[in-house]
Design a protein around this motif. Structure first.
Motif, PDB file in Angstrom:
ATOM      1  N   LEU A 206     -11.139   5.902  -0.130  1.00 42.61           N
ATOM      2  CA  LEU A 206     -10.921   5.012  -1.270  1.00 42.61           C
ATOM      3  C   LEU A 206      -9.751   5.655  -2.005  1.00 42.61           C
ATOM      4  N   LYS A 207      -8.571   5.075  -1.816  1.00 45.57           N
ATOM      5  CA  LYS A 207      -7.331   5.698  -2.252  1.00 45.57           C
ATOM      6  C   LYS A 207      -7.273   5.773  -3.791  1.00 45.57           C
ATOM      7  N   PRO A 208      -6.280   6.521  -4.328  1.00 49.19           N
ATOM      8  CA  PRO A 208      -6.267   6.730  -5.783  1.00 49.19           C
ATOM      9  C   PRO A 208      -6.241   5.446  -6.615  1.00 49.19           C
TER      10      PRO A 208
ATOM     11  N   ILE B 170     -11.468  -6.599   1.400  1.00 48.92           N
ATOM     12  CA  ILE B 170     -11.257  -5.739   0.220  1.00 48.92           C
ATOM     13  C   ILE B 170      -9.805  -5.850  -0.242  1.00 48.92           C
ATOM     14  N   ARG B 171      -8.869  -5.699   0.688  1.00 48.68           N
ATOM     15  CA  ARG B 171      -7.457  -5.801   0.292  1.00 48.68           C
ATOM     16  C   ARG B 171      -7.101  -7.223  -0.135  1.00 48.68           C
ATOM     17  N   GLY B 172      -7.647  -8.201   0.553  1.00 44.83           N
ATOM     18  CA  GLY B 172      -7.349  -9.598   0.224  1.00 44.83           C
ATOM     19  C   GLY B 172      -7.862  -9.986  -1.150  1.00 44.83           C
TER      20      GLY B 172
ATOM     21  N   ALA C  51      -5.971  -6.941   6.336  1.00 41.01           N
ATOM     22  CA  ALA C  51      -4.629  -6.572   6.796  1.00 41.01           C
ATOM     23  C   ALA C  51      -3.992  -5.566   5.837  1.00 41.01           C
ATOM     24  N   THR C  52      -3.054  -4.774   6.380  1.00 34.90           N
ATOM     25  CA  THR C  52      -2.437  -3.690   5.591  1.00 34.90           C
ATOM     26  C   THR C  52      -1.845  -4.198   4.277  1.00 34.90           C
ATOM     27  N   ASP C  53      -1.080  -5.275   4.343  1.00 32.93           N
ATOM     28  CA  ASP C  53      -0.412  -5.813   3.145  1.00 32.93           C
ATOM     29  C   ASP C  53      -1.404  -6.684   2.361  1.00 32.93           C
TER      30      ASP C  53
ATOM     31  N   PRO D 127       7.186   7.513  -0.544  1.00 31.24           N
ATOM     32  CA  PRO D 127       6.397   6.936  -1.651  1.00 31.24           C
ATOM     33  C   PRO D 127       4.895   6.861  -1.344  1.00 31.24           C
ATOM     34  N   LEU D 128       4.535   6.719  -0.076  1.00 24.64           N
ATOM     35  CA  LEU D 128       3.107   6.715   0.281  1.00 24.64           C
ATOM     36  C   LEU D 128       2.499   8.095  -0.015  1.00 24.64           C
ATOM     37  N   ARG D 129       3.264   9.147   0.311  1.00 27.09           N
ATOM     38  CA  ARG D 129       2.809  10.520   0.058  1.00 27.09           C
ATOM     39  C   ARG D 129       2.608  10.729  -1.457  1.00 27.09           C
TER      40      ARG D 129
ATOM     41  N   ASP E 249      10.249   5.362   6.913  1.00 28.26           N
ATOM     42  CA  ASP E 249      10.898   5.150   5.610  1.00 28.26           C
ATOM     43  C   ASP E 249       9.874   5.014   4.478  1.00 28.26           C
ATOM     44  N   PHE E 250       8.748   4.384   4.793  1.00 28.35           N
ATOM     45  CA  PHE E 250       7.781   4.133   3.721  1.00 28.35           C
ATOM     46  C   PHE E 250       6.935   5.353   3.386  1.00 28.35           C
ATOM     47  N   TYR E 251       7.129   6.466   4.147  1.00 23.28           N
ATOM     48  CA  TYR E 251       6.210   7.588   3.934  1.00 23.28           C
ATOM     49  C   TYR E 251       6.392   8.338   2.603  1.00 23.28           C
TER      50      TYR E 251
ATOM     51  N   VAL F  94     -15.191  -1.619   9.732  1.00 23.56           N
ATOM     52  CA  VAL F  94     -14.514  -1.197   8.500  1.00 23.56           C
ATOM     53  C   VAL F  94     -13.139  -1.838   8.412  1.00 23.56           C
ATOM     54  N   ARG F  95     -12.412  -1.884   9.521  1.00 21.18           N
ATOM     55  CA  ARG F  95     -11.061  -2.466   9.452  1.00 21.18           C
ATOM     56  C   ARG F  95     -11.103  -3.961   9.146  1.00 21.18           C
ATOM     57  N   LEU F  96     -12.145  -4.640   9.655  1.00 24.76           N
ATOM     58  CA  LEU F  96     -12.303  -6.059   9.312  1.00 24.76           C
ATOM     59  C   LEU F  96     -12.615  -6.234   7.830  1.00 24.76           C
TER      60      LEU F  96
ATOM     61  N   HIS G 296      -2.928  14.060   7.372  1.00 23.36           N
ATOM     62  CA  HIS G 296      -3.670  12.808   7.552  1.00 23.36           C
ATOM     63  C   HIS G 296      -2.771  11.721   8.149  1.00 23.36           C
ATOM     64  N   TYR G 297      -1.540  11.609   7.604  1.00 19.67           N
ATOM     65  CA  TYR G 297      -0.622  10.552   8.047  1.00 19.67           C
ATOM     66  C   TYR G 297       0.410  11.092   9.038  1.00 19.67           C
ATOM     67  N   ALA G 298      -0.009  12.014   9.920  1.00 20.22           N
ATOM     68  CA  ALA G 298       0.928  12.663  10.861  1.00 20.22           C
ATOM     69  C   ALA G 298       1.776  11.634  11.610  1.00 20.22           C
ATOM     70  N   GLU G 299       1.181  10.494  11.967  1.00 27.18           N
ATOM     71  CA  GLU G 299       1.942   9.516  12.766  1.00 27.18           C
ATOM     72  C   GLU G 299       2.983   8.766  11.932  1.00 27.18           C
ATOM     73  N   HIS G 300       2.943   8.907  10.603  1.00 29.45           N
ATOM     74  CA  HIS G 300       3.854   8.145   9.744  1.00 29.45           C
ATOM     75  C   HIS G 300       4.881   8.995   9.014  1.00 29.45           C
ATOM     76  N   VAL G 301       4.835  10.340   9.163  1.00 30.22           N
ATOM     77  CA  VAL G 301       5.667  11.179   8.281  1.00 30.22           C
ATOM     78  C   VAL G 301       7.164  10.912   8.401  1.00 30.22           C
TER      79      VAL G 301
ATOM     80  N   SER H 257      -0.299  -5.451  -2.812  1.00 31.47           N
ATOM     81  CA  SER H 257       0.691  -4.452  -2.419  1.00 31.47           C
ATOM     82  C   SER H 257       0.479  -4.056  -0.967  1.00 31.47           C
ATOM     83  N   ASN H 258       1.583  -3.665  -0.292  1.00 29.46           N
ATOM     84  CA  ASN H 258       1.367  -3.120   1.059  1.00 29.46           C
ATOM     85  C   ASN H 258       1.260  -1.602   1.035  1.00 29.46           C
ATOM     86  N   ARG H 259       1.439  -0.980  -0.131  1.00 30.60           N
ATOM     87  CA  ARG H 259       1.211   0.476  -0.249  1.00 30.60           C
ATOM     88  C   ARG H 259      -0.104   0.743  -0.965  1.00 30.60           C
ATOM     89  N   GLU H 260      -0.252   0.179  -2.138  1.00 35.11           N
ATOM     90  CA  GLU H 260      -1.459   0.427  -2.932  1.00 35.11           C
ATOM     91  C   GLU H 260      -2.512  -0.594  -2.507  1.00 35.11           C
ATOM     92  N   ASN H 261      -3.100  -0.304  -1.361  1.00 38.53           N
ATOM     93  CA  ASN H 261      -4.005  -1.272  -0.738  1.00 38.53           C
ATOM     94  C   ASN H 261      -5.436  -0.754  -0.647  1.00 38.53           C
ATOM     95  N   LEU H 262      -5.774   0.157  -1.564  1.00 40.50           N
ATOM     96  CA  LEU H 262      -7.152   0.546  -1.890  1.00 40.50           C
ATOM     97  C   LEU H 262      -7.905   1.400  -0.890  1.00 40.50           C
TER      98      LEU H 262
HETATM   99  P1  IDP Z   1      -3.493   0.699   7.836  1.00 38.39           P
HETATM  100  O1  IDP Z   1      -3.857   1.523   6.607  1.00 38.39           O
HETATM  101  O2  IDP Z   1      -3.773  -0.773   7.594  1.00 38.39           O
HETATM  102  O3  IDP Z   1      -4.079   1.225   9.112  1.00 38.39           O
HETATM  103  P2  IDP Z   1      -0.884   1.795   8.626  1.00 38.39           P
HETATM  104  O4  IDP Z   1       0.196   1.005   9.321  1.00 38.39           O
HETATM  105  O5  IDP Z   1      -1.580   2.875   9.388  1.00 38.39           O
HETATM  106  O6  IDP Z   1      -1.900   0.745   7.968  1.00 38.39           O
HETATM  107  O7  IDP Z   1      -0.164   2.436   7.345  1.00 38.39           O
HETATM  108  C1  IDP Z   1      -0.811   3.444   6.598  1.00 38.39           C
HETATM  109  C2  IDP Z   1      -0.624   3.155   5.125  1.00 38.39           C
HETATM  110  O8  IDP Z   1       0.758   3.258   4.800  1.00 38.39           O
HETATM  111  C3  IDP Z   1      -0.997   1.741   4.676  1.00 38.39           C
HETATM  112  O9  IDP Z   1      -2.376   1.590   4.429  1.00 38.39           O
HETATM  113  C4  IDP Z   1      -0.181   1.582   3.410  1.00 38.39           C
HETATM  114  O10 IDP Z   1      -0.789   2.252   2.294  1.00 38.39           O
HETATM  115  C5  IDP Z   1       1.087   2.322   3.786  1.00 38.39           C
HETATM  116  N1  IDP Z   1       2.098   1.404   4.356  1.00 38.39           N
HETATM  117  C6  IDP Z   1       2.134   0.882   5.594  1.00 38.39           C
HETATM  118  N2  IDP Z   1       3.220   0.110   5.790  1.00 38.39           N
HETATM  119  C7  IDP Z   1       3.906   0.153   4.616  1.00 38.39           C
HETATM  120  C8  IDP Z   1       5.129  -0.445   4.172  1.00 38.39           C
HETATM  121  O11 IDP Z   1       5.814  -1.169   4.896  1.00 38.39           O
HETATM  122  N3  IDP Z   1       5.497  -0.175   2.885  1.00 38.39           N
HETATM  123  C9  IDP Z   1       4.768   0.627   2.059  1.00 38.39           C
HETATM  124  N4  IDP Z   1       3.618   1.212   2.451  1.00 38.39           N
HETATM  125  C10 IDP Z   1       3.180   0.977   3.704  1.00 38.39           C
END
Ligand code: IDP
Length: 136
Positions: free
Chosen positions: A9-11, A102-104, A91-93, A61-63, A57-59, A85-87, A49-54, A109-114
């Motif tokens: 449960l993100k910040p 929950i996100r819907g 979706a991410t955004d 601000p996500l960090r 470009d979006f990492y 859980v994913r259902l 935690h986010y090794a695959e995303h470091v 936001s596609n970053r602050e998605n709870l």
């Molecule tokens: P997921 O959380 O739905 O599995 P991932 O693609 O693994 O999505 O991305 C991890 C997290 O990175 C997302 O939950 C979101 O907070 C952030 N994120 C993903 N894509 C973007 C983007 O395009 N812009 C900003 N943040 C993003």
């Protein structure tokens, strides 16, 4: 088949006072909380935690976001828990996530998605070890 998955449960969830609402959805679905801890992480833990995303470009601000305040880490258990859980998360955004998820319902936001939920049983194993190293 009973599985375990790592949920965050993100910040934004903590800041917005939505911990009870979000946890209630997982519990109402029938998932069991088998570990739970509120903590604040540093940048190094975020990178692990986010090794695959470091490198993405979006990492950066996500960090900043995931280290901006306390979050709640959970291990949830139940039948096909990873996919369920994913259902529930949607979706991410948050702008595109289906209403009823929950996100819907709570994110624009596609970053602050709870919430975070492991994306596969293999990721769940790795993430549970990372967040709860003493968990059996
Ligand atoms: P997921 O959380 O739905 O599995 P991932 O693609 O693994 O999505 O991305 C991890 C997290 O990175 C997302 O939950 C979101 O907070 C952030 N994120 C993903 N894509 C973007 C983007 O395009 N812009 C900003 N943040 C993003």
């Amino acid at each position: 088949m009973s599985q375990r998955t790592l949920v965050l449960l993100k910040p934004d969830t903590v800041r917005r006072g939505l911990v009870g609402e979000v946890l209630g959805r997982f519990e109402a679905k029938g998932l069991r909380i088998v570990a739970m801890d509120q903590r604040r992480i540093d940048g190094e833990q975020a990178d692990q935690h986010y090794a695959e995303h470091v490198e993405r470009d979006f990492y950066p601000p996500l960090r900043d976001f995931v280290t901006s305040g306390p979050l709640v880490a959970l291990v949830l258990e139940g039948d096909e828990a990873v996919e369920v859980v994913r259902l529930l998360n949607g979706a991410t955004d948050g702008r595109k996530a289906a209403p009823g998820t929950i996100r819907g319902d709570f994110s624009l936001s596609n970053r602050e998605n709870l919430v975070h939920g492991s994306d596969s049983p293999e990721s769940a194993d790795r993430e549970i070890k990372l967040w709860f190293p003493d968990f059996p």
